[in-house]
Design a protein around this motif. Structure first.
Motif, PDB file in Angstrom:
ATOM      1  N   VAL A 198       0.830  -1.217   0.000  1.00  0.00           N
ATOM      2  CA  VAL A 198       0.000   0.000   0.000  1.00  0.00           C
ATOM      3  C   VAL A 198       0.857   1.258   0.000  1.00  0.00           C
ATOM      4  N   PRO A 199       1.826   1.434   0.931  1.00  0.00           N
ATOM      5  CA  PRO A 199       2.687   2.627   0.817  1.00  0.00           C
ATOM      6  C   PRO A 199       3.534   2.640  -0.441  1.00  0.00           C
ATOM      7  N   ALA A 200       3.824   1.459  -1.015  1.00  0.00           N
ATOM      8  CA  ALA A 200       4.571   1.444  -2.276  1.00  0.00           C
ATOM      9  C   ALA A 200       3.770   2.119  -3.382  1.00  0.00           C
ATOM     10  N   LEU A 201       2.459   1.883  -3.418  1.00  0.00           N
ATOM     11  CA  LEU A 201       1.612   2.560  -4.405  1.00  0.00           C
ATOM     12  C   LEU A 201       1.570   4.063  -4.150  1.00  0.00           C
ATOM     13  N   LEU A 202       1.595   4.465  -2.887  1.00  0.00           N
ATOM     14  CA  LEU A 202       1.614   5.894  -2.571  1.00  0.00           C
ATOM     15  C   LEU A 202       2.910   6.536  -3.052  1.00  0.00           C
ATOM     16  N   VAL A 203       4.028   5.847  -2.903  1.00  0.00           N
ATOM     17  CA  VAL A 203       5.306   6.359  -3.389  1.00  0.00           C
ATOM     18  C   VAL A 203       5.276   6.497  -4.908  1.00  0.00           C
ATOM     19  N   LEU A 204       4.713   5.512  -5.608  1.00  0.00           N
ATOM     20  CA  LEU A 204       4.622   5.586  -7.066  1.00  0.00           C
ATOM     21  C   LEU A 204       3.745   6.750  -7.513  1.00  0.00           C
ATOM     22  N   ALA A 205       2.591   6.902  -6.884  1.00  0.00           N
ATOM     23  CA  ALA A 205       1.681   7.985  -7.263  1.00  0.00           C
ATOM     24  C   ALA A 205       2.317   9.349  -7.008  1.00  0.00           C
ATOM     25  N   ASP A 206       2.967   9.517  -5.879  1.00  0.00           N
ATOM     26  CA  ASP A 206       3.610  10.797  -5.583  1.00  0.00           C
ATOM     27  C   ASP A 206       4.766  11.057  -6.535  1.00  0.00           C
ATOM     28  N   GLY A 207       5.492  10.012  -6.915  1.00  0.00           N
ATOM     29  CA  GLY A 207       6.568  10.193  -7.894  1.00  0.00           C
ATOM     30  C   GLY A 207       6.055  10.674  -9.229  1.00  0.00           C
ATOM     31  N   LEU A 254       4.253   6.060 -17.109  1.00  0.00           N
ATOM     32  CA  LEU A 254       4.503   4.678 -16.695  1.00  0.00           C
ATOM     33  C   LEU A 254       4.332   4.524 -15.196  1.00  0.00           C
ATOM     34  N   THR A 255       4.878   5.467 -14.419  1.00  0.00           N
ATOM     35  CA  THR A 255       4.771   5.382 -12.964  1.00  0.00           C
ATOM     36  C   THR A 255       3.325   5.549 -12.511  1.00  0.00           C
ATOM     37  N   GLY A 256       2.636   6.550 -13.051  1.00  0.00           N
ATOM     38  CA  GLY A 256       1.236   6.754 -12.682  1.00  0.00           C
ATOM     39  C   GLY A 256       0.347   5.596 -13.099  1.00  0.00           C
ATOM     40  N   GLY A 257       0.572   5.061 -14.299  1.00  0.00           N
ATOM     41  CA  GLY A 257      -0.223   3.918 -14.741  1.00  0.00           C
ATOM     42  C   GLY A 257       0.026   2.683 -13.898  1.00  0.00           C
ATOM     43  N   THR A 258       1.286   2.472 -13.484  1.00  0.00           N
ATOM     44  CA  THR A 258       1.597   1.333 -12.614  1.00  0.00           C
ATOM     45  C   THR A 258       0.906   1.469 -11.263  1.00  0.00           C
ATOM     46  N   ALA A 259       0.912   2.688 -10.710  1.00  0.00           N
ATOM     47  CA  ALA A 259       0.245   2.910  -9.427  1.00  0.00           C
ATOM     48  C   ALA A 259      -1.257   2.673  -9.544  1.00  0.00           C
ATOM     49  N   LEU A 260      -1.869   3.166 -10.623  1.00  0.00           N
ATOM     50  CA  LEU A 260      -3.301   2.989 -10.798  1.00  0.00           C
ATOM     51  C   LEU A 260      -3.661   1.524 -11.010  1.00  0.00           C
ATOM     52  N   LEU A 261      -2.913   0.837 -11.876  1.00  0.00           N
ATOM     53  CA  LEU A 261      -3.181  -0.582 -12.124  1.00  0.00           C
ATOM     54  C   LEU A 261      -2.965  -1.404 -10.860  1.00  0.00           C
ATOM     55  N   VAL A 275      12.593  -2.133  -8.545  1.00  0.00           N
ATOM     56  CA  VAL A 275      12.418  -0.934  -9.373  1.00  0.00           C
ATOM     57  C   VAL A 275      11.699   0.210  -8.672  1.00  0.00           C
ATOM     58  N   LEU A 276      11.260   0.050  -7.407  1.00  0.00           N
ATOM     59  CA  LEU A 276      10.528   1.136  -6.763  1.00  0.00           C
ATOM     60  C   LEU A 276      11.384   2.395  -6.722  1.00  0.00           C
ATOM     61  N   PRO A 277      10.931   3.501  -7.324  1.00  0.00           N
ATOM     62  CA  PRO A 277      11.739   4.729  -7.298  1.00  0.00           C
ATOM     63  C   PRO A 277      11.597   5.441  -5.968  1.00  0.00           C
ATOM     64  N   TRP A 278      12.584   6.235  -5.642  1.00  0.00           N
ATOM     65  CA  TRP A 278      12.467   7.083  -4.462  1.00  0.00           C
ATOM     66  C   TRP A 278      12.477   8.543  -4.905  1.00  0.00           C
ATOM     67  N   ARG A 279      11.974   9.375  -4.026  1.00  0.00           N
ATOM     68  CA  ARG A 279      11.772  10.785  -4.353  1.00  0.00           C
ATOM     69  C   ARG A 279      12.850  11.621  -3.684  1.00  0.00           C
ATOM     70  N   PRO A 280      13.444  12.560  -4.416  1.00  0.00           N
ATOM     71  CA  PRO A 280      14.476  13.399  -3.789  1.00  0.00           C
ATOM     72  C   PRO A 280      13.877  14.249  -2.691  1.00  0.00           C
ATOM     73  N   ALA A 281      14.705  14.582  -1.720  1.00  0.00           N
ATOM     74  CA  ALA A 281      14.236  15.390  -0.604  1.00  0.00           C
ATOM     75  C   ALA A 281      13.809  16.763  -1.091  1.00  0.00           C
ATOM     76  N   PRO A 282      12.745  17.337  -0.502  1.00  0.00           N
ATOM     77  CA  PRO A 282      12.318  18.675  -0.907  1.00  0.00           C
ATOM     78  C   PRO A 282      13.385  19.704  -0.588  1.00  0.00           C
ATOM     79  N   GLN A 283      13.347  20.781  -1.352  1.00  0.00           N
ATOM     80  CA  GLN A 283      14.343  21.828  -1.161  1.00  0.00           C
ATOM     81  C   GLN A 283      14.167  22.497   0.190  1.00  0.00           C
ATOM     82  N   THR A 284      15.276  22.861   0.780  1.00  0.00           N
ATOM     83  CA  THR A 284      15.245  23.546   2.059  1.00  0.00           C
ATOM     84  C   THR A 284      14.939  25.022   1.846  1.00  0.00           C
ATOM     85  N   VAL A 285      14.730  25.724   2.961  1.00  0.00           N
ATOM     86  CA  VAL A 285      14.428  27.143   2.868  1.00  0.00           C
ATOM     87  C   VAL A 285      15.586  27.905   2.240  1.00  0.00           C
TER      88      VAL A 285
END
Length: 434
Positions: free
Chosen positions: A340-349, A369-376, A404-414
């Protein structure tokens, strides 16, 4: 009544209506899950603990029809002892409500930062993600079978909060002793309690041991030592209250992975189950399973370390959970909760890539591809067709996502978001007054 007051009252009434509808929907979903799955796991656990309190051995109980035995550590059996005093349905409802609460709090931790990143309100997104998670097969099966896996999931996710706080902590040193209340508040704020959730989960189940090892791999040594100390303390407490059962658990029962079900059953979606069905044996060849399993676990831990170094601790913990579920000898759909959190990571990516103003053709393809994989993936988890078990769908999803699960780069700091001062094209000498 002024217009502003009427609008505020109408908005409050709308929120109250939505909350009431959500609560009723949750109760209806729990009722359907309990009826569909019949609290099979909780029934065996309750009967075994009841016989144990009556003087028999905890692990000697066998269900009359399926010959299924209890497969829970003594620490968890002690924790679930009060449920024996309740009827099976009441105990199932109590455990299900606790699991839903743990899922909701975990969703706040997992989805809350996503809402802040896109400048959205956190509550609607968290409630939406929690509702979608409730409709998936791993959550439905956990609630319906009476498994405590959602509670263990919440304990592990709680350490994410502590690690985030520890990363942002500001240490204040003072020579004067602070009151107990201030010290407890500081411990909560600086995340020094990281590892307690994982340690308790290790004492209550086997799979969280991989998260304990993962903390060492992620170089969270302080949290890992805390988790190890917590697990040992809880296990020693079980040894004090149930010495015979604790020795039996670590001596015999722990090494019987087919105690609840045969490893070759279709419900086992771990790598061991796939290999057992492929070879046609009740259990997989040990050397073949260990060879592929250790390689898969190593890939998951290495990728988790890279994800954590990039600033995505959610993807790091998710990769560890996926690798543990794939490597473990017995993984049912109820235990594949980290899908379940893996799908959340894909959708956010996919949403992150879409938010970029300048996207190349490869970025647009990766986004689709990432969004379609999360939806499917979500559709399959929600529908849960019988072919998904017959074709080892959960097992292949676990193995594929570990790789193959991608990870998301950290958000930019202030500091990174702050505009830099522009330099003049033609340097002006200092002291010129210009």
């Amino acid at each position: 009544m002024p217009v502003i007051h009427r609008r505020a009252l109408r908005a409050a009434q709308t929120r109250s209506t939505l909350v009431a509808l959500g609560a009723l929907g949750t109760l209806a979903l729990i009722s359907i899950a309990l009826s569909r799955y019949g609290l099979s796991t909780l029934a065996v656990t309750q009967a075994a603990v009841r016989d144990w309190l009556g003087g028999a051995e905890l692990y000697s109980y066998r269900e009359p029809v399926t010959q299924t035995g209890a497969a829970l550590p003594p620490a968890l059996a002690i924790l679930l002892t009060p449920l024996v005093l309740l009827p099976l349905k009441a105990a199932g409802w109590l455990l299900a409500l606790a699991g839903v609460a743990a899922l909701l709090l975990s969703t706040v931790v997992l989805a809350g930062p996503i809402a802040r990143r896109y400048g959205r309100r956190r509550t609607p997104l968290v409630l939406t993600v929690a509702t979608l998670a409730l409709l998936t097969e791993p959550v439905r099966a956990t609630l319906g079978e009476g498994d405590p896996d959602l509670l263990l999931f919440g304990l592990v996710v709680a350490d994410l909060v502590a690690l985030r706080r520890a990363r942002r902590a500001i240490w204040w040193h003072t020579d004067q002793p602070a009151p107990l209340r201030d010290r407890l508040r500081q411990i909560w704020s600086d995340g020094s309690w990281a590892g307690i959730g994982t340690g308790l989960a290790v004492a209550f189940a086997v799979t969280p041991v991989f998260f304990l090892a993962g903390l060492f791999v992620l170089r969270q040594r302080r949290a890992a030592r805390t988790a190890l100390t917590t697990a040992v303390t809880a296990t020693l407490a079980g040894l004090v209250f149930a010495p015979r059962e604790t020795l039996t658990w670590f001596g015999d029962t722990l090494w019987e992975p087919n105690r609840s079900e045969s490893l070759s059953t279709a419900g086992n979606q771990a790598l061991a189950g796939v290999l057992a069905r492929l070879y046609g044996f009740p259990a997989p060849p040990v050397l073949v399973w260990l060879s592929f399993g250790v390689l898969l676990l190593a890939v998951g831990l290495i990728r988790a370390r890279s994800a954590n170094a990039a600033g995505d601790e959610v993807a790091a913990f998710t990769l560890i959970g996926l690798a543990a579920a794939a490597f473990g000898p017995m993984t049912t759909p109820a235990e594949a909760i980290w899908l379940v959190p893996a799908l959340l990571v894909l959708a956010d990516g996919a949403l992150r890539r879409r938010a970029h103003a300048r996207r190349s053709r490869s970025d647009r393809f990766t986004e689709k591809l990432t969004g379609g994989t999360a939806l499917l993936g979500y559709v399959l988890l929600a529908a849960a067709p019988t072919a998904l078990l017959a074709w080892d769908g959960y097992a292949f999803a676990l193995i594929l996502l570990v790789s193959v699960l991608p990870w998301r780069p950290a958000p930019q700091t202030v500091e990174e978001l702050r505009p830099r001062p522009r330099t003049a094209a033609i340097p002006v000498p200092r002291g010129s007054g210009r």
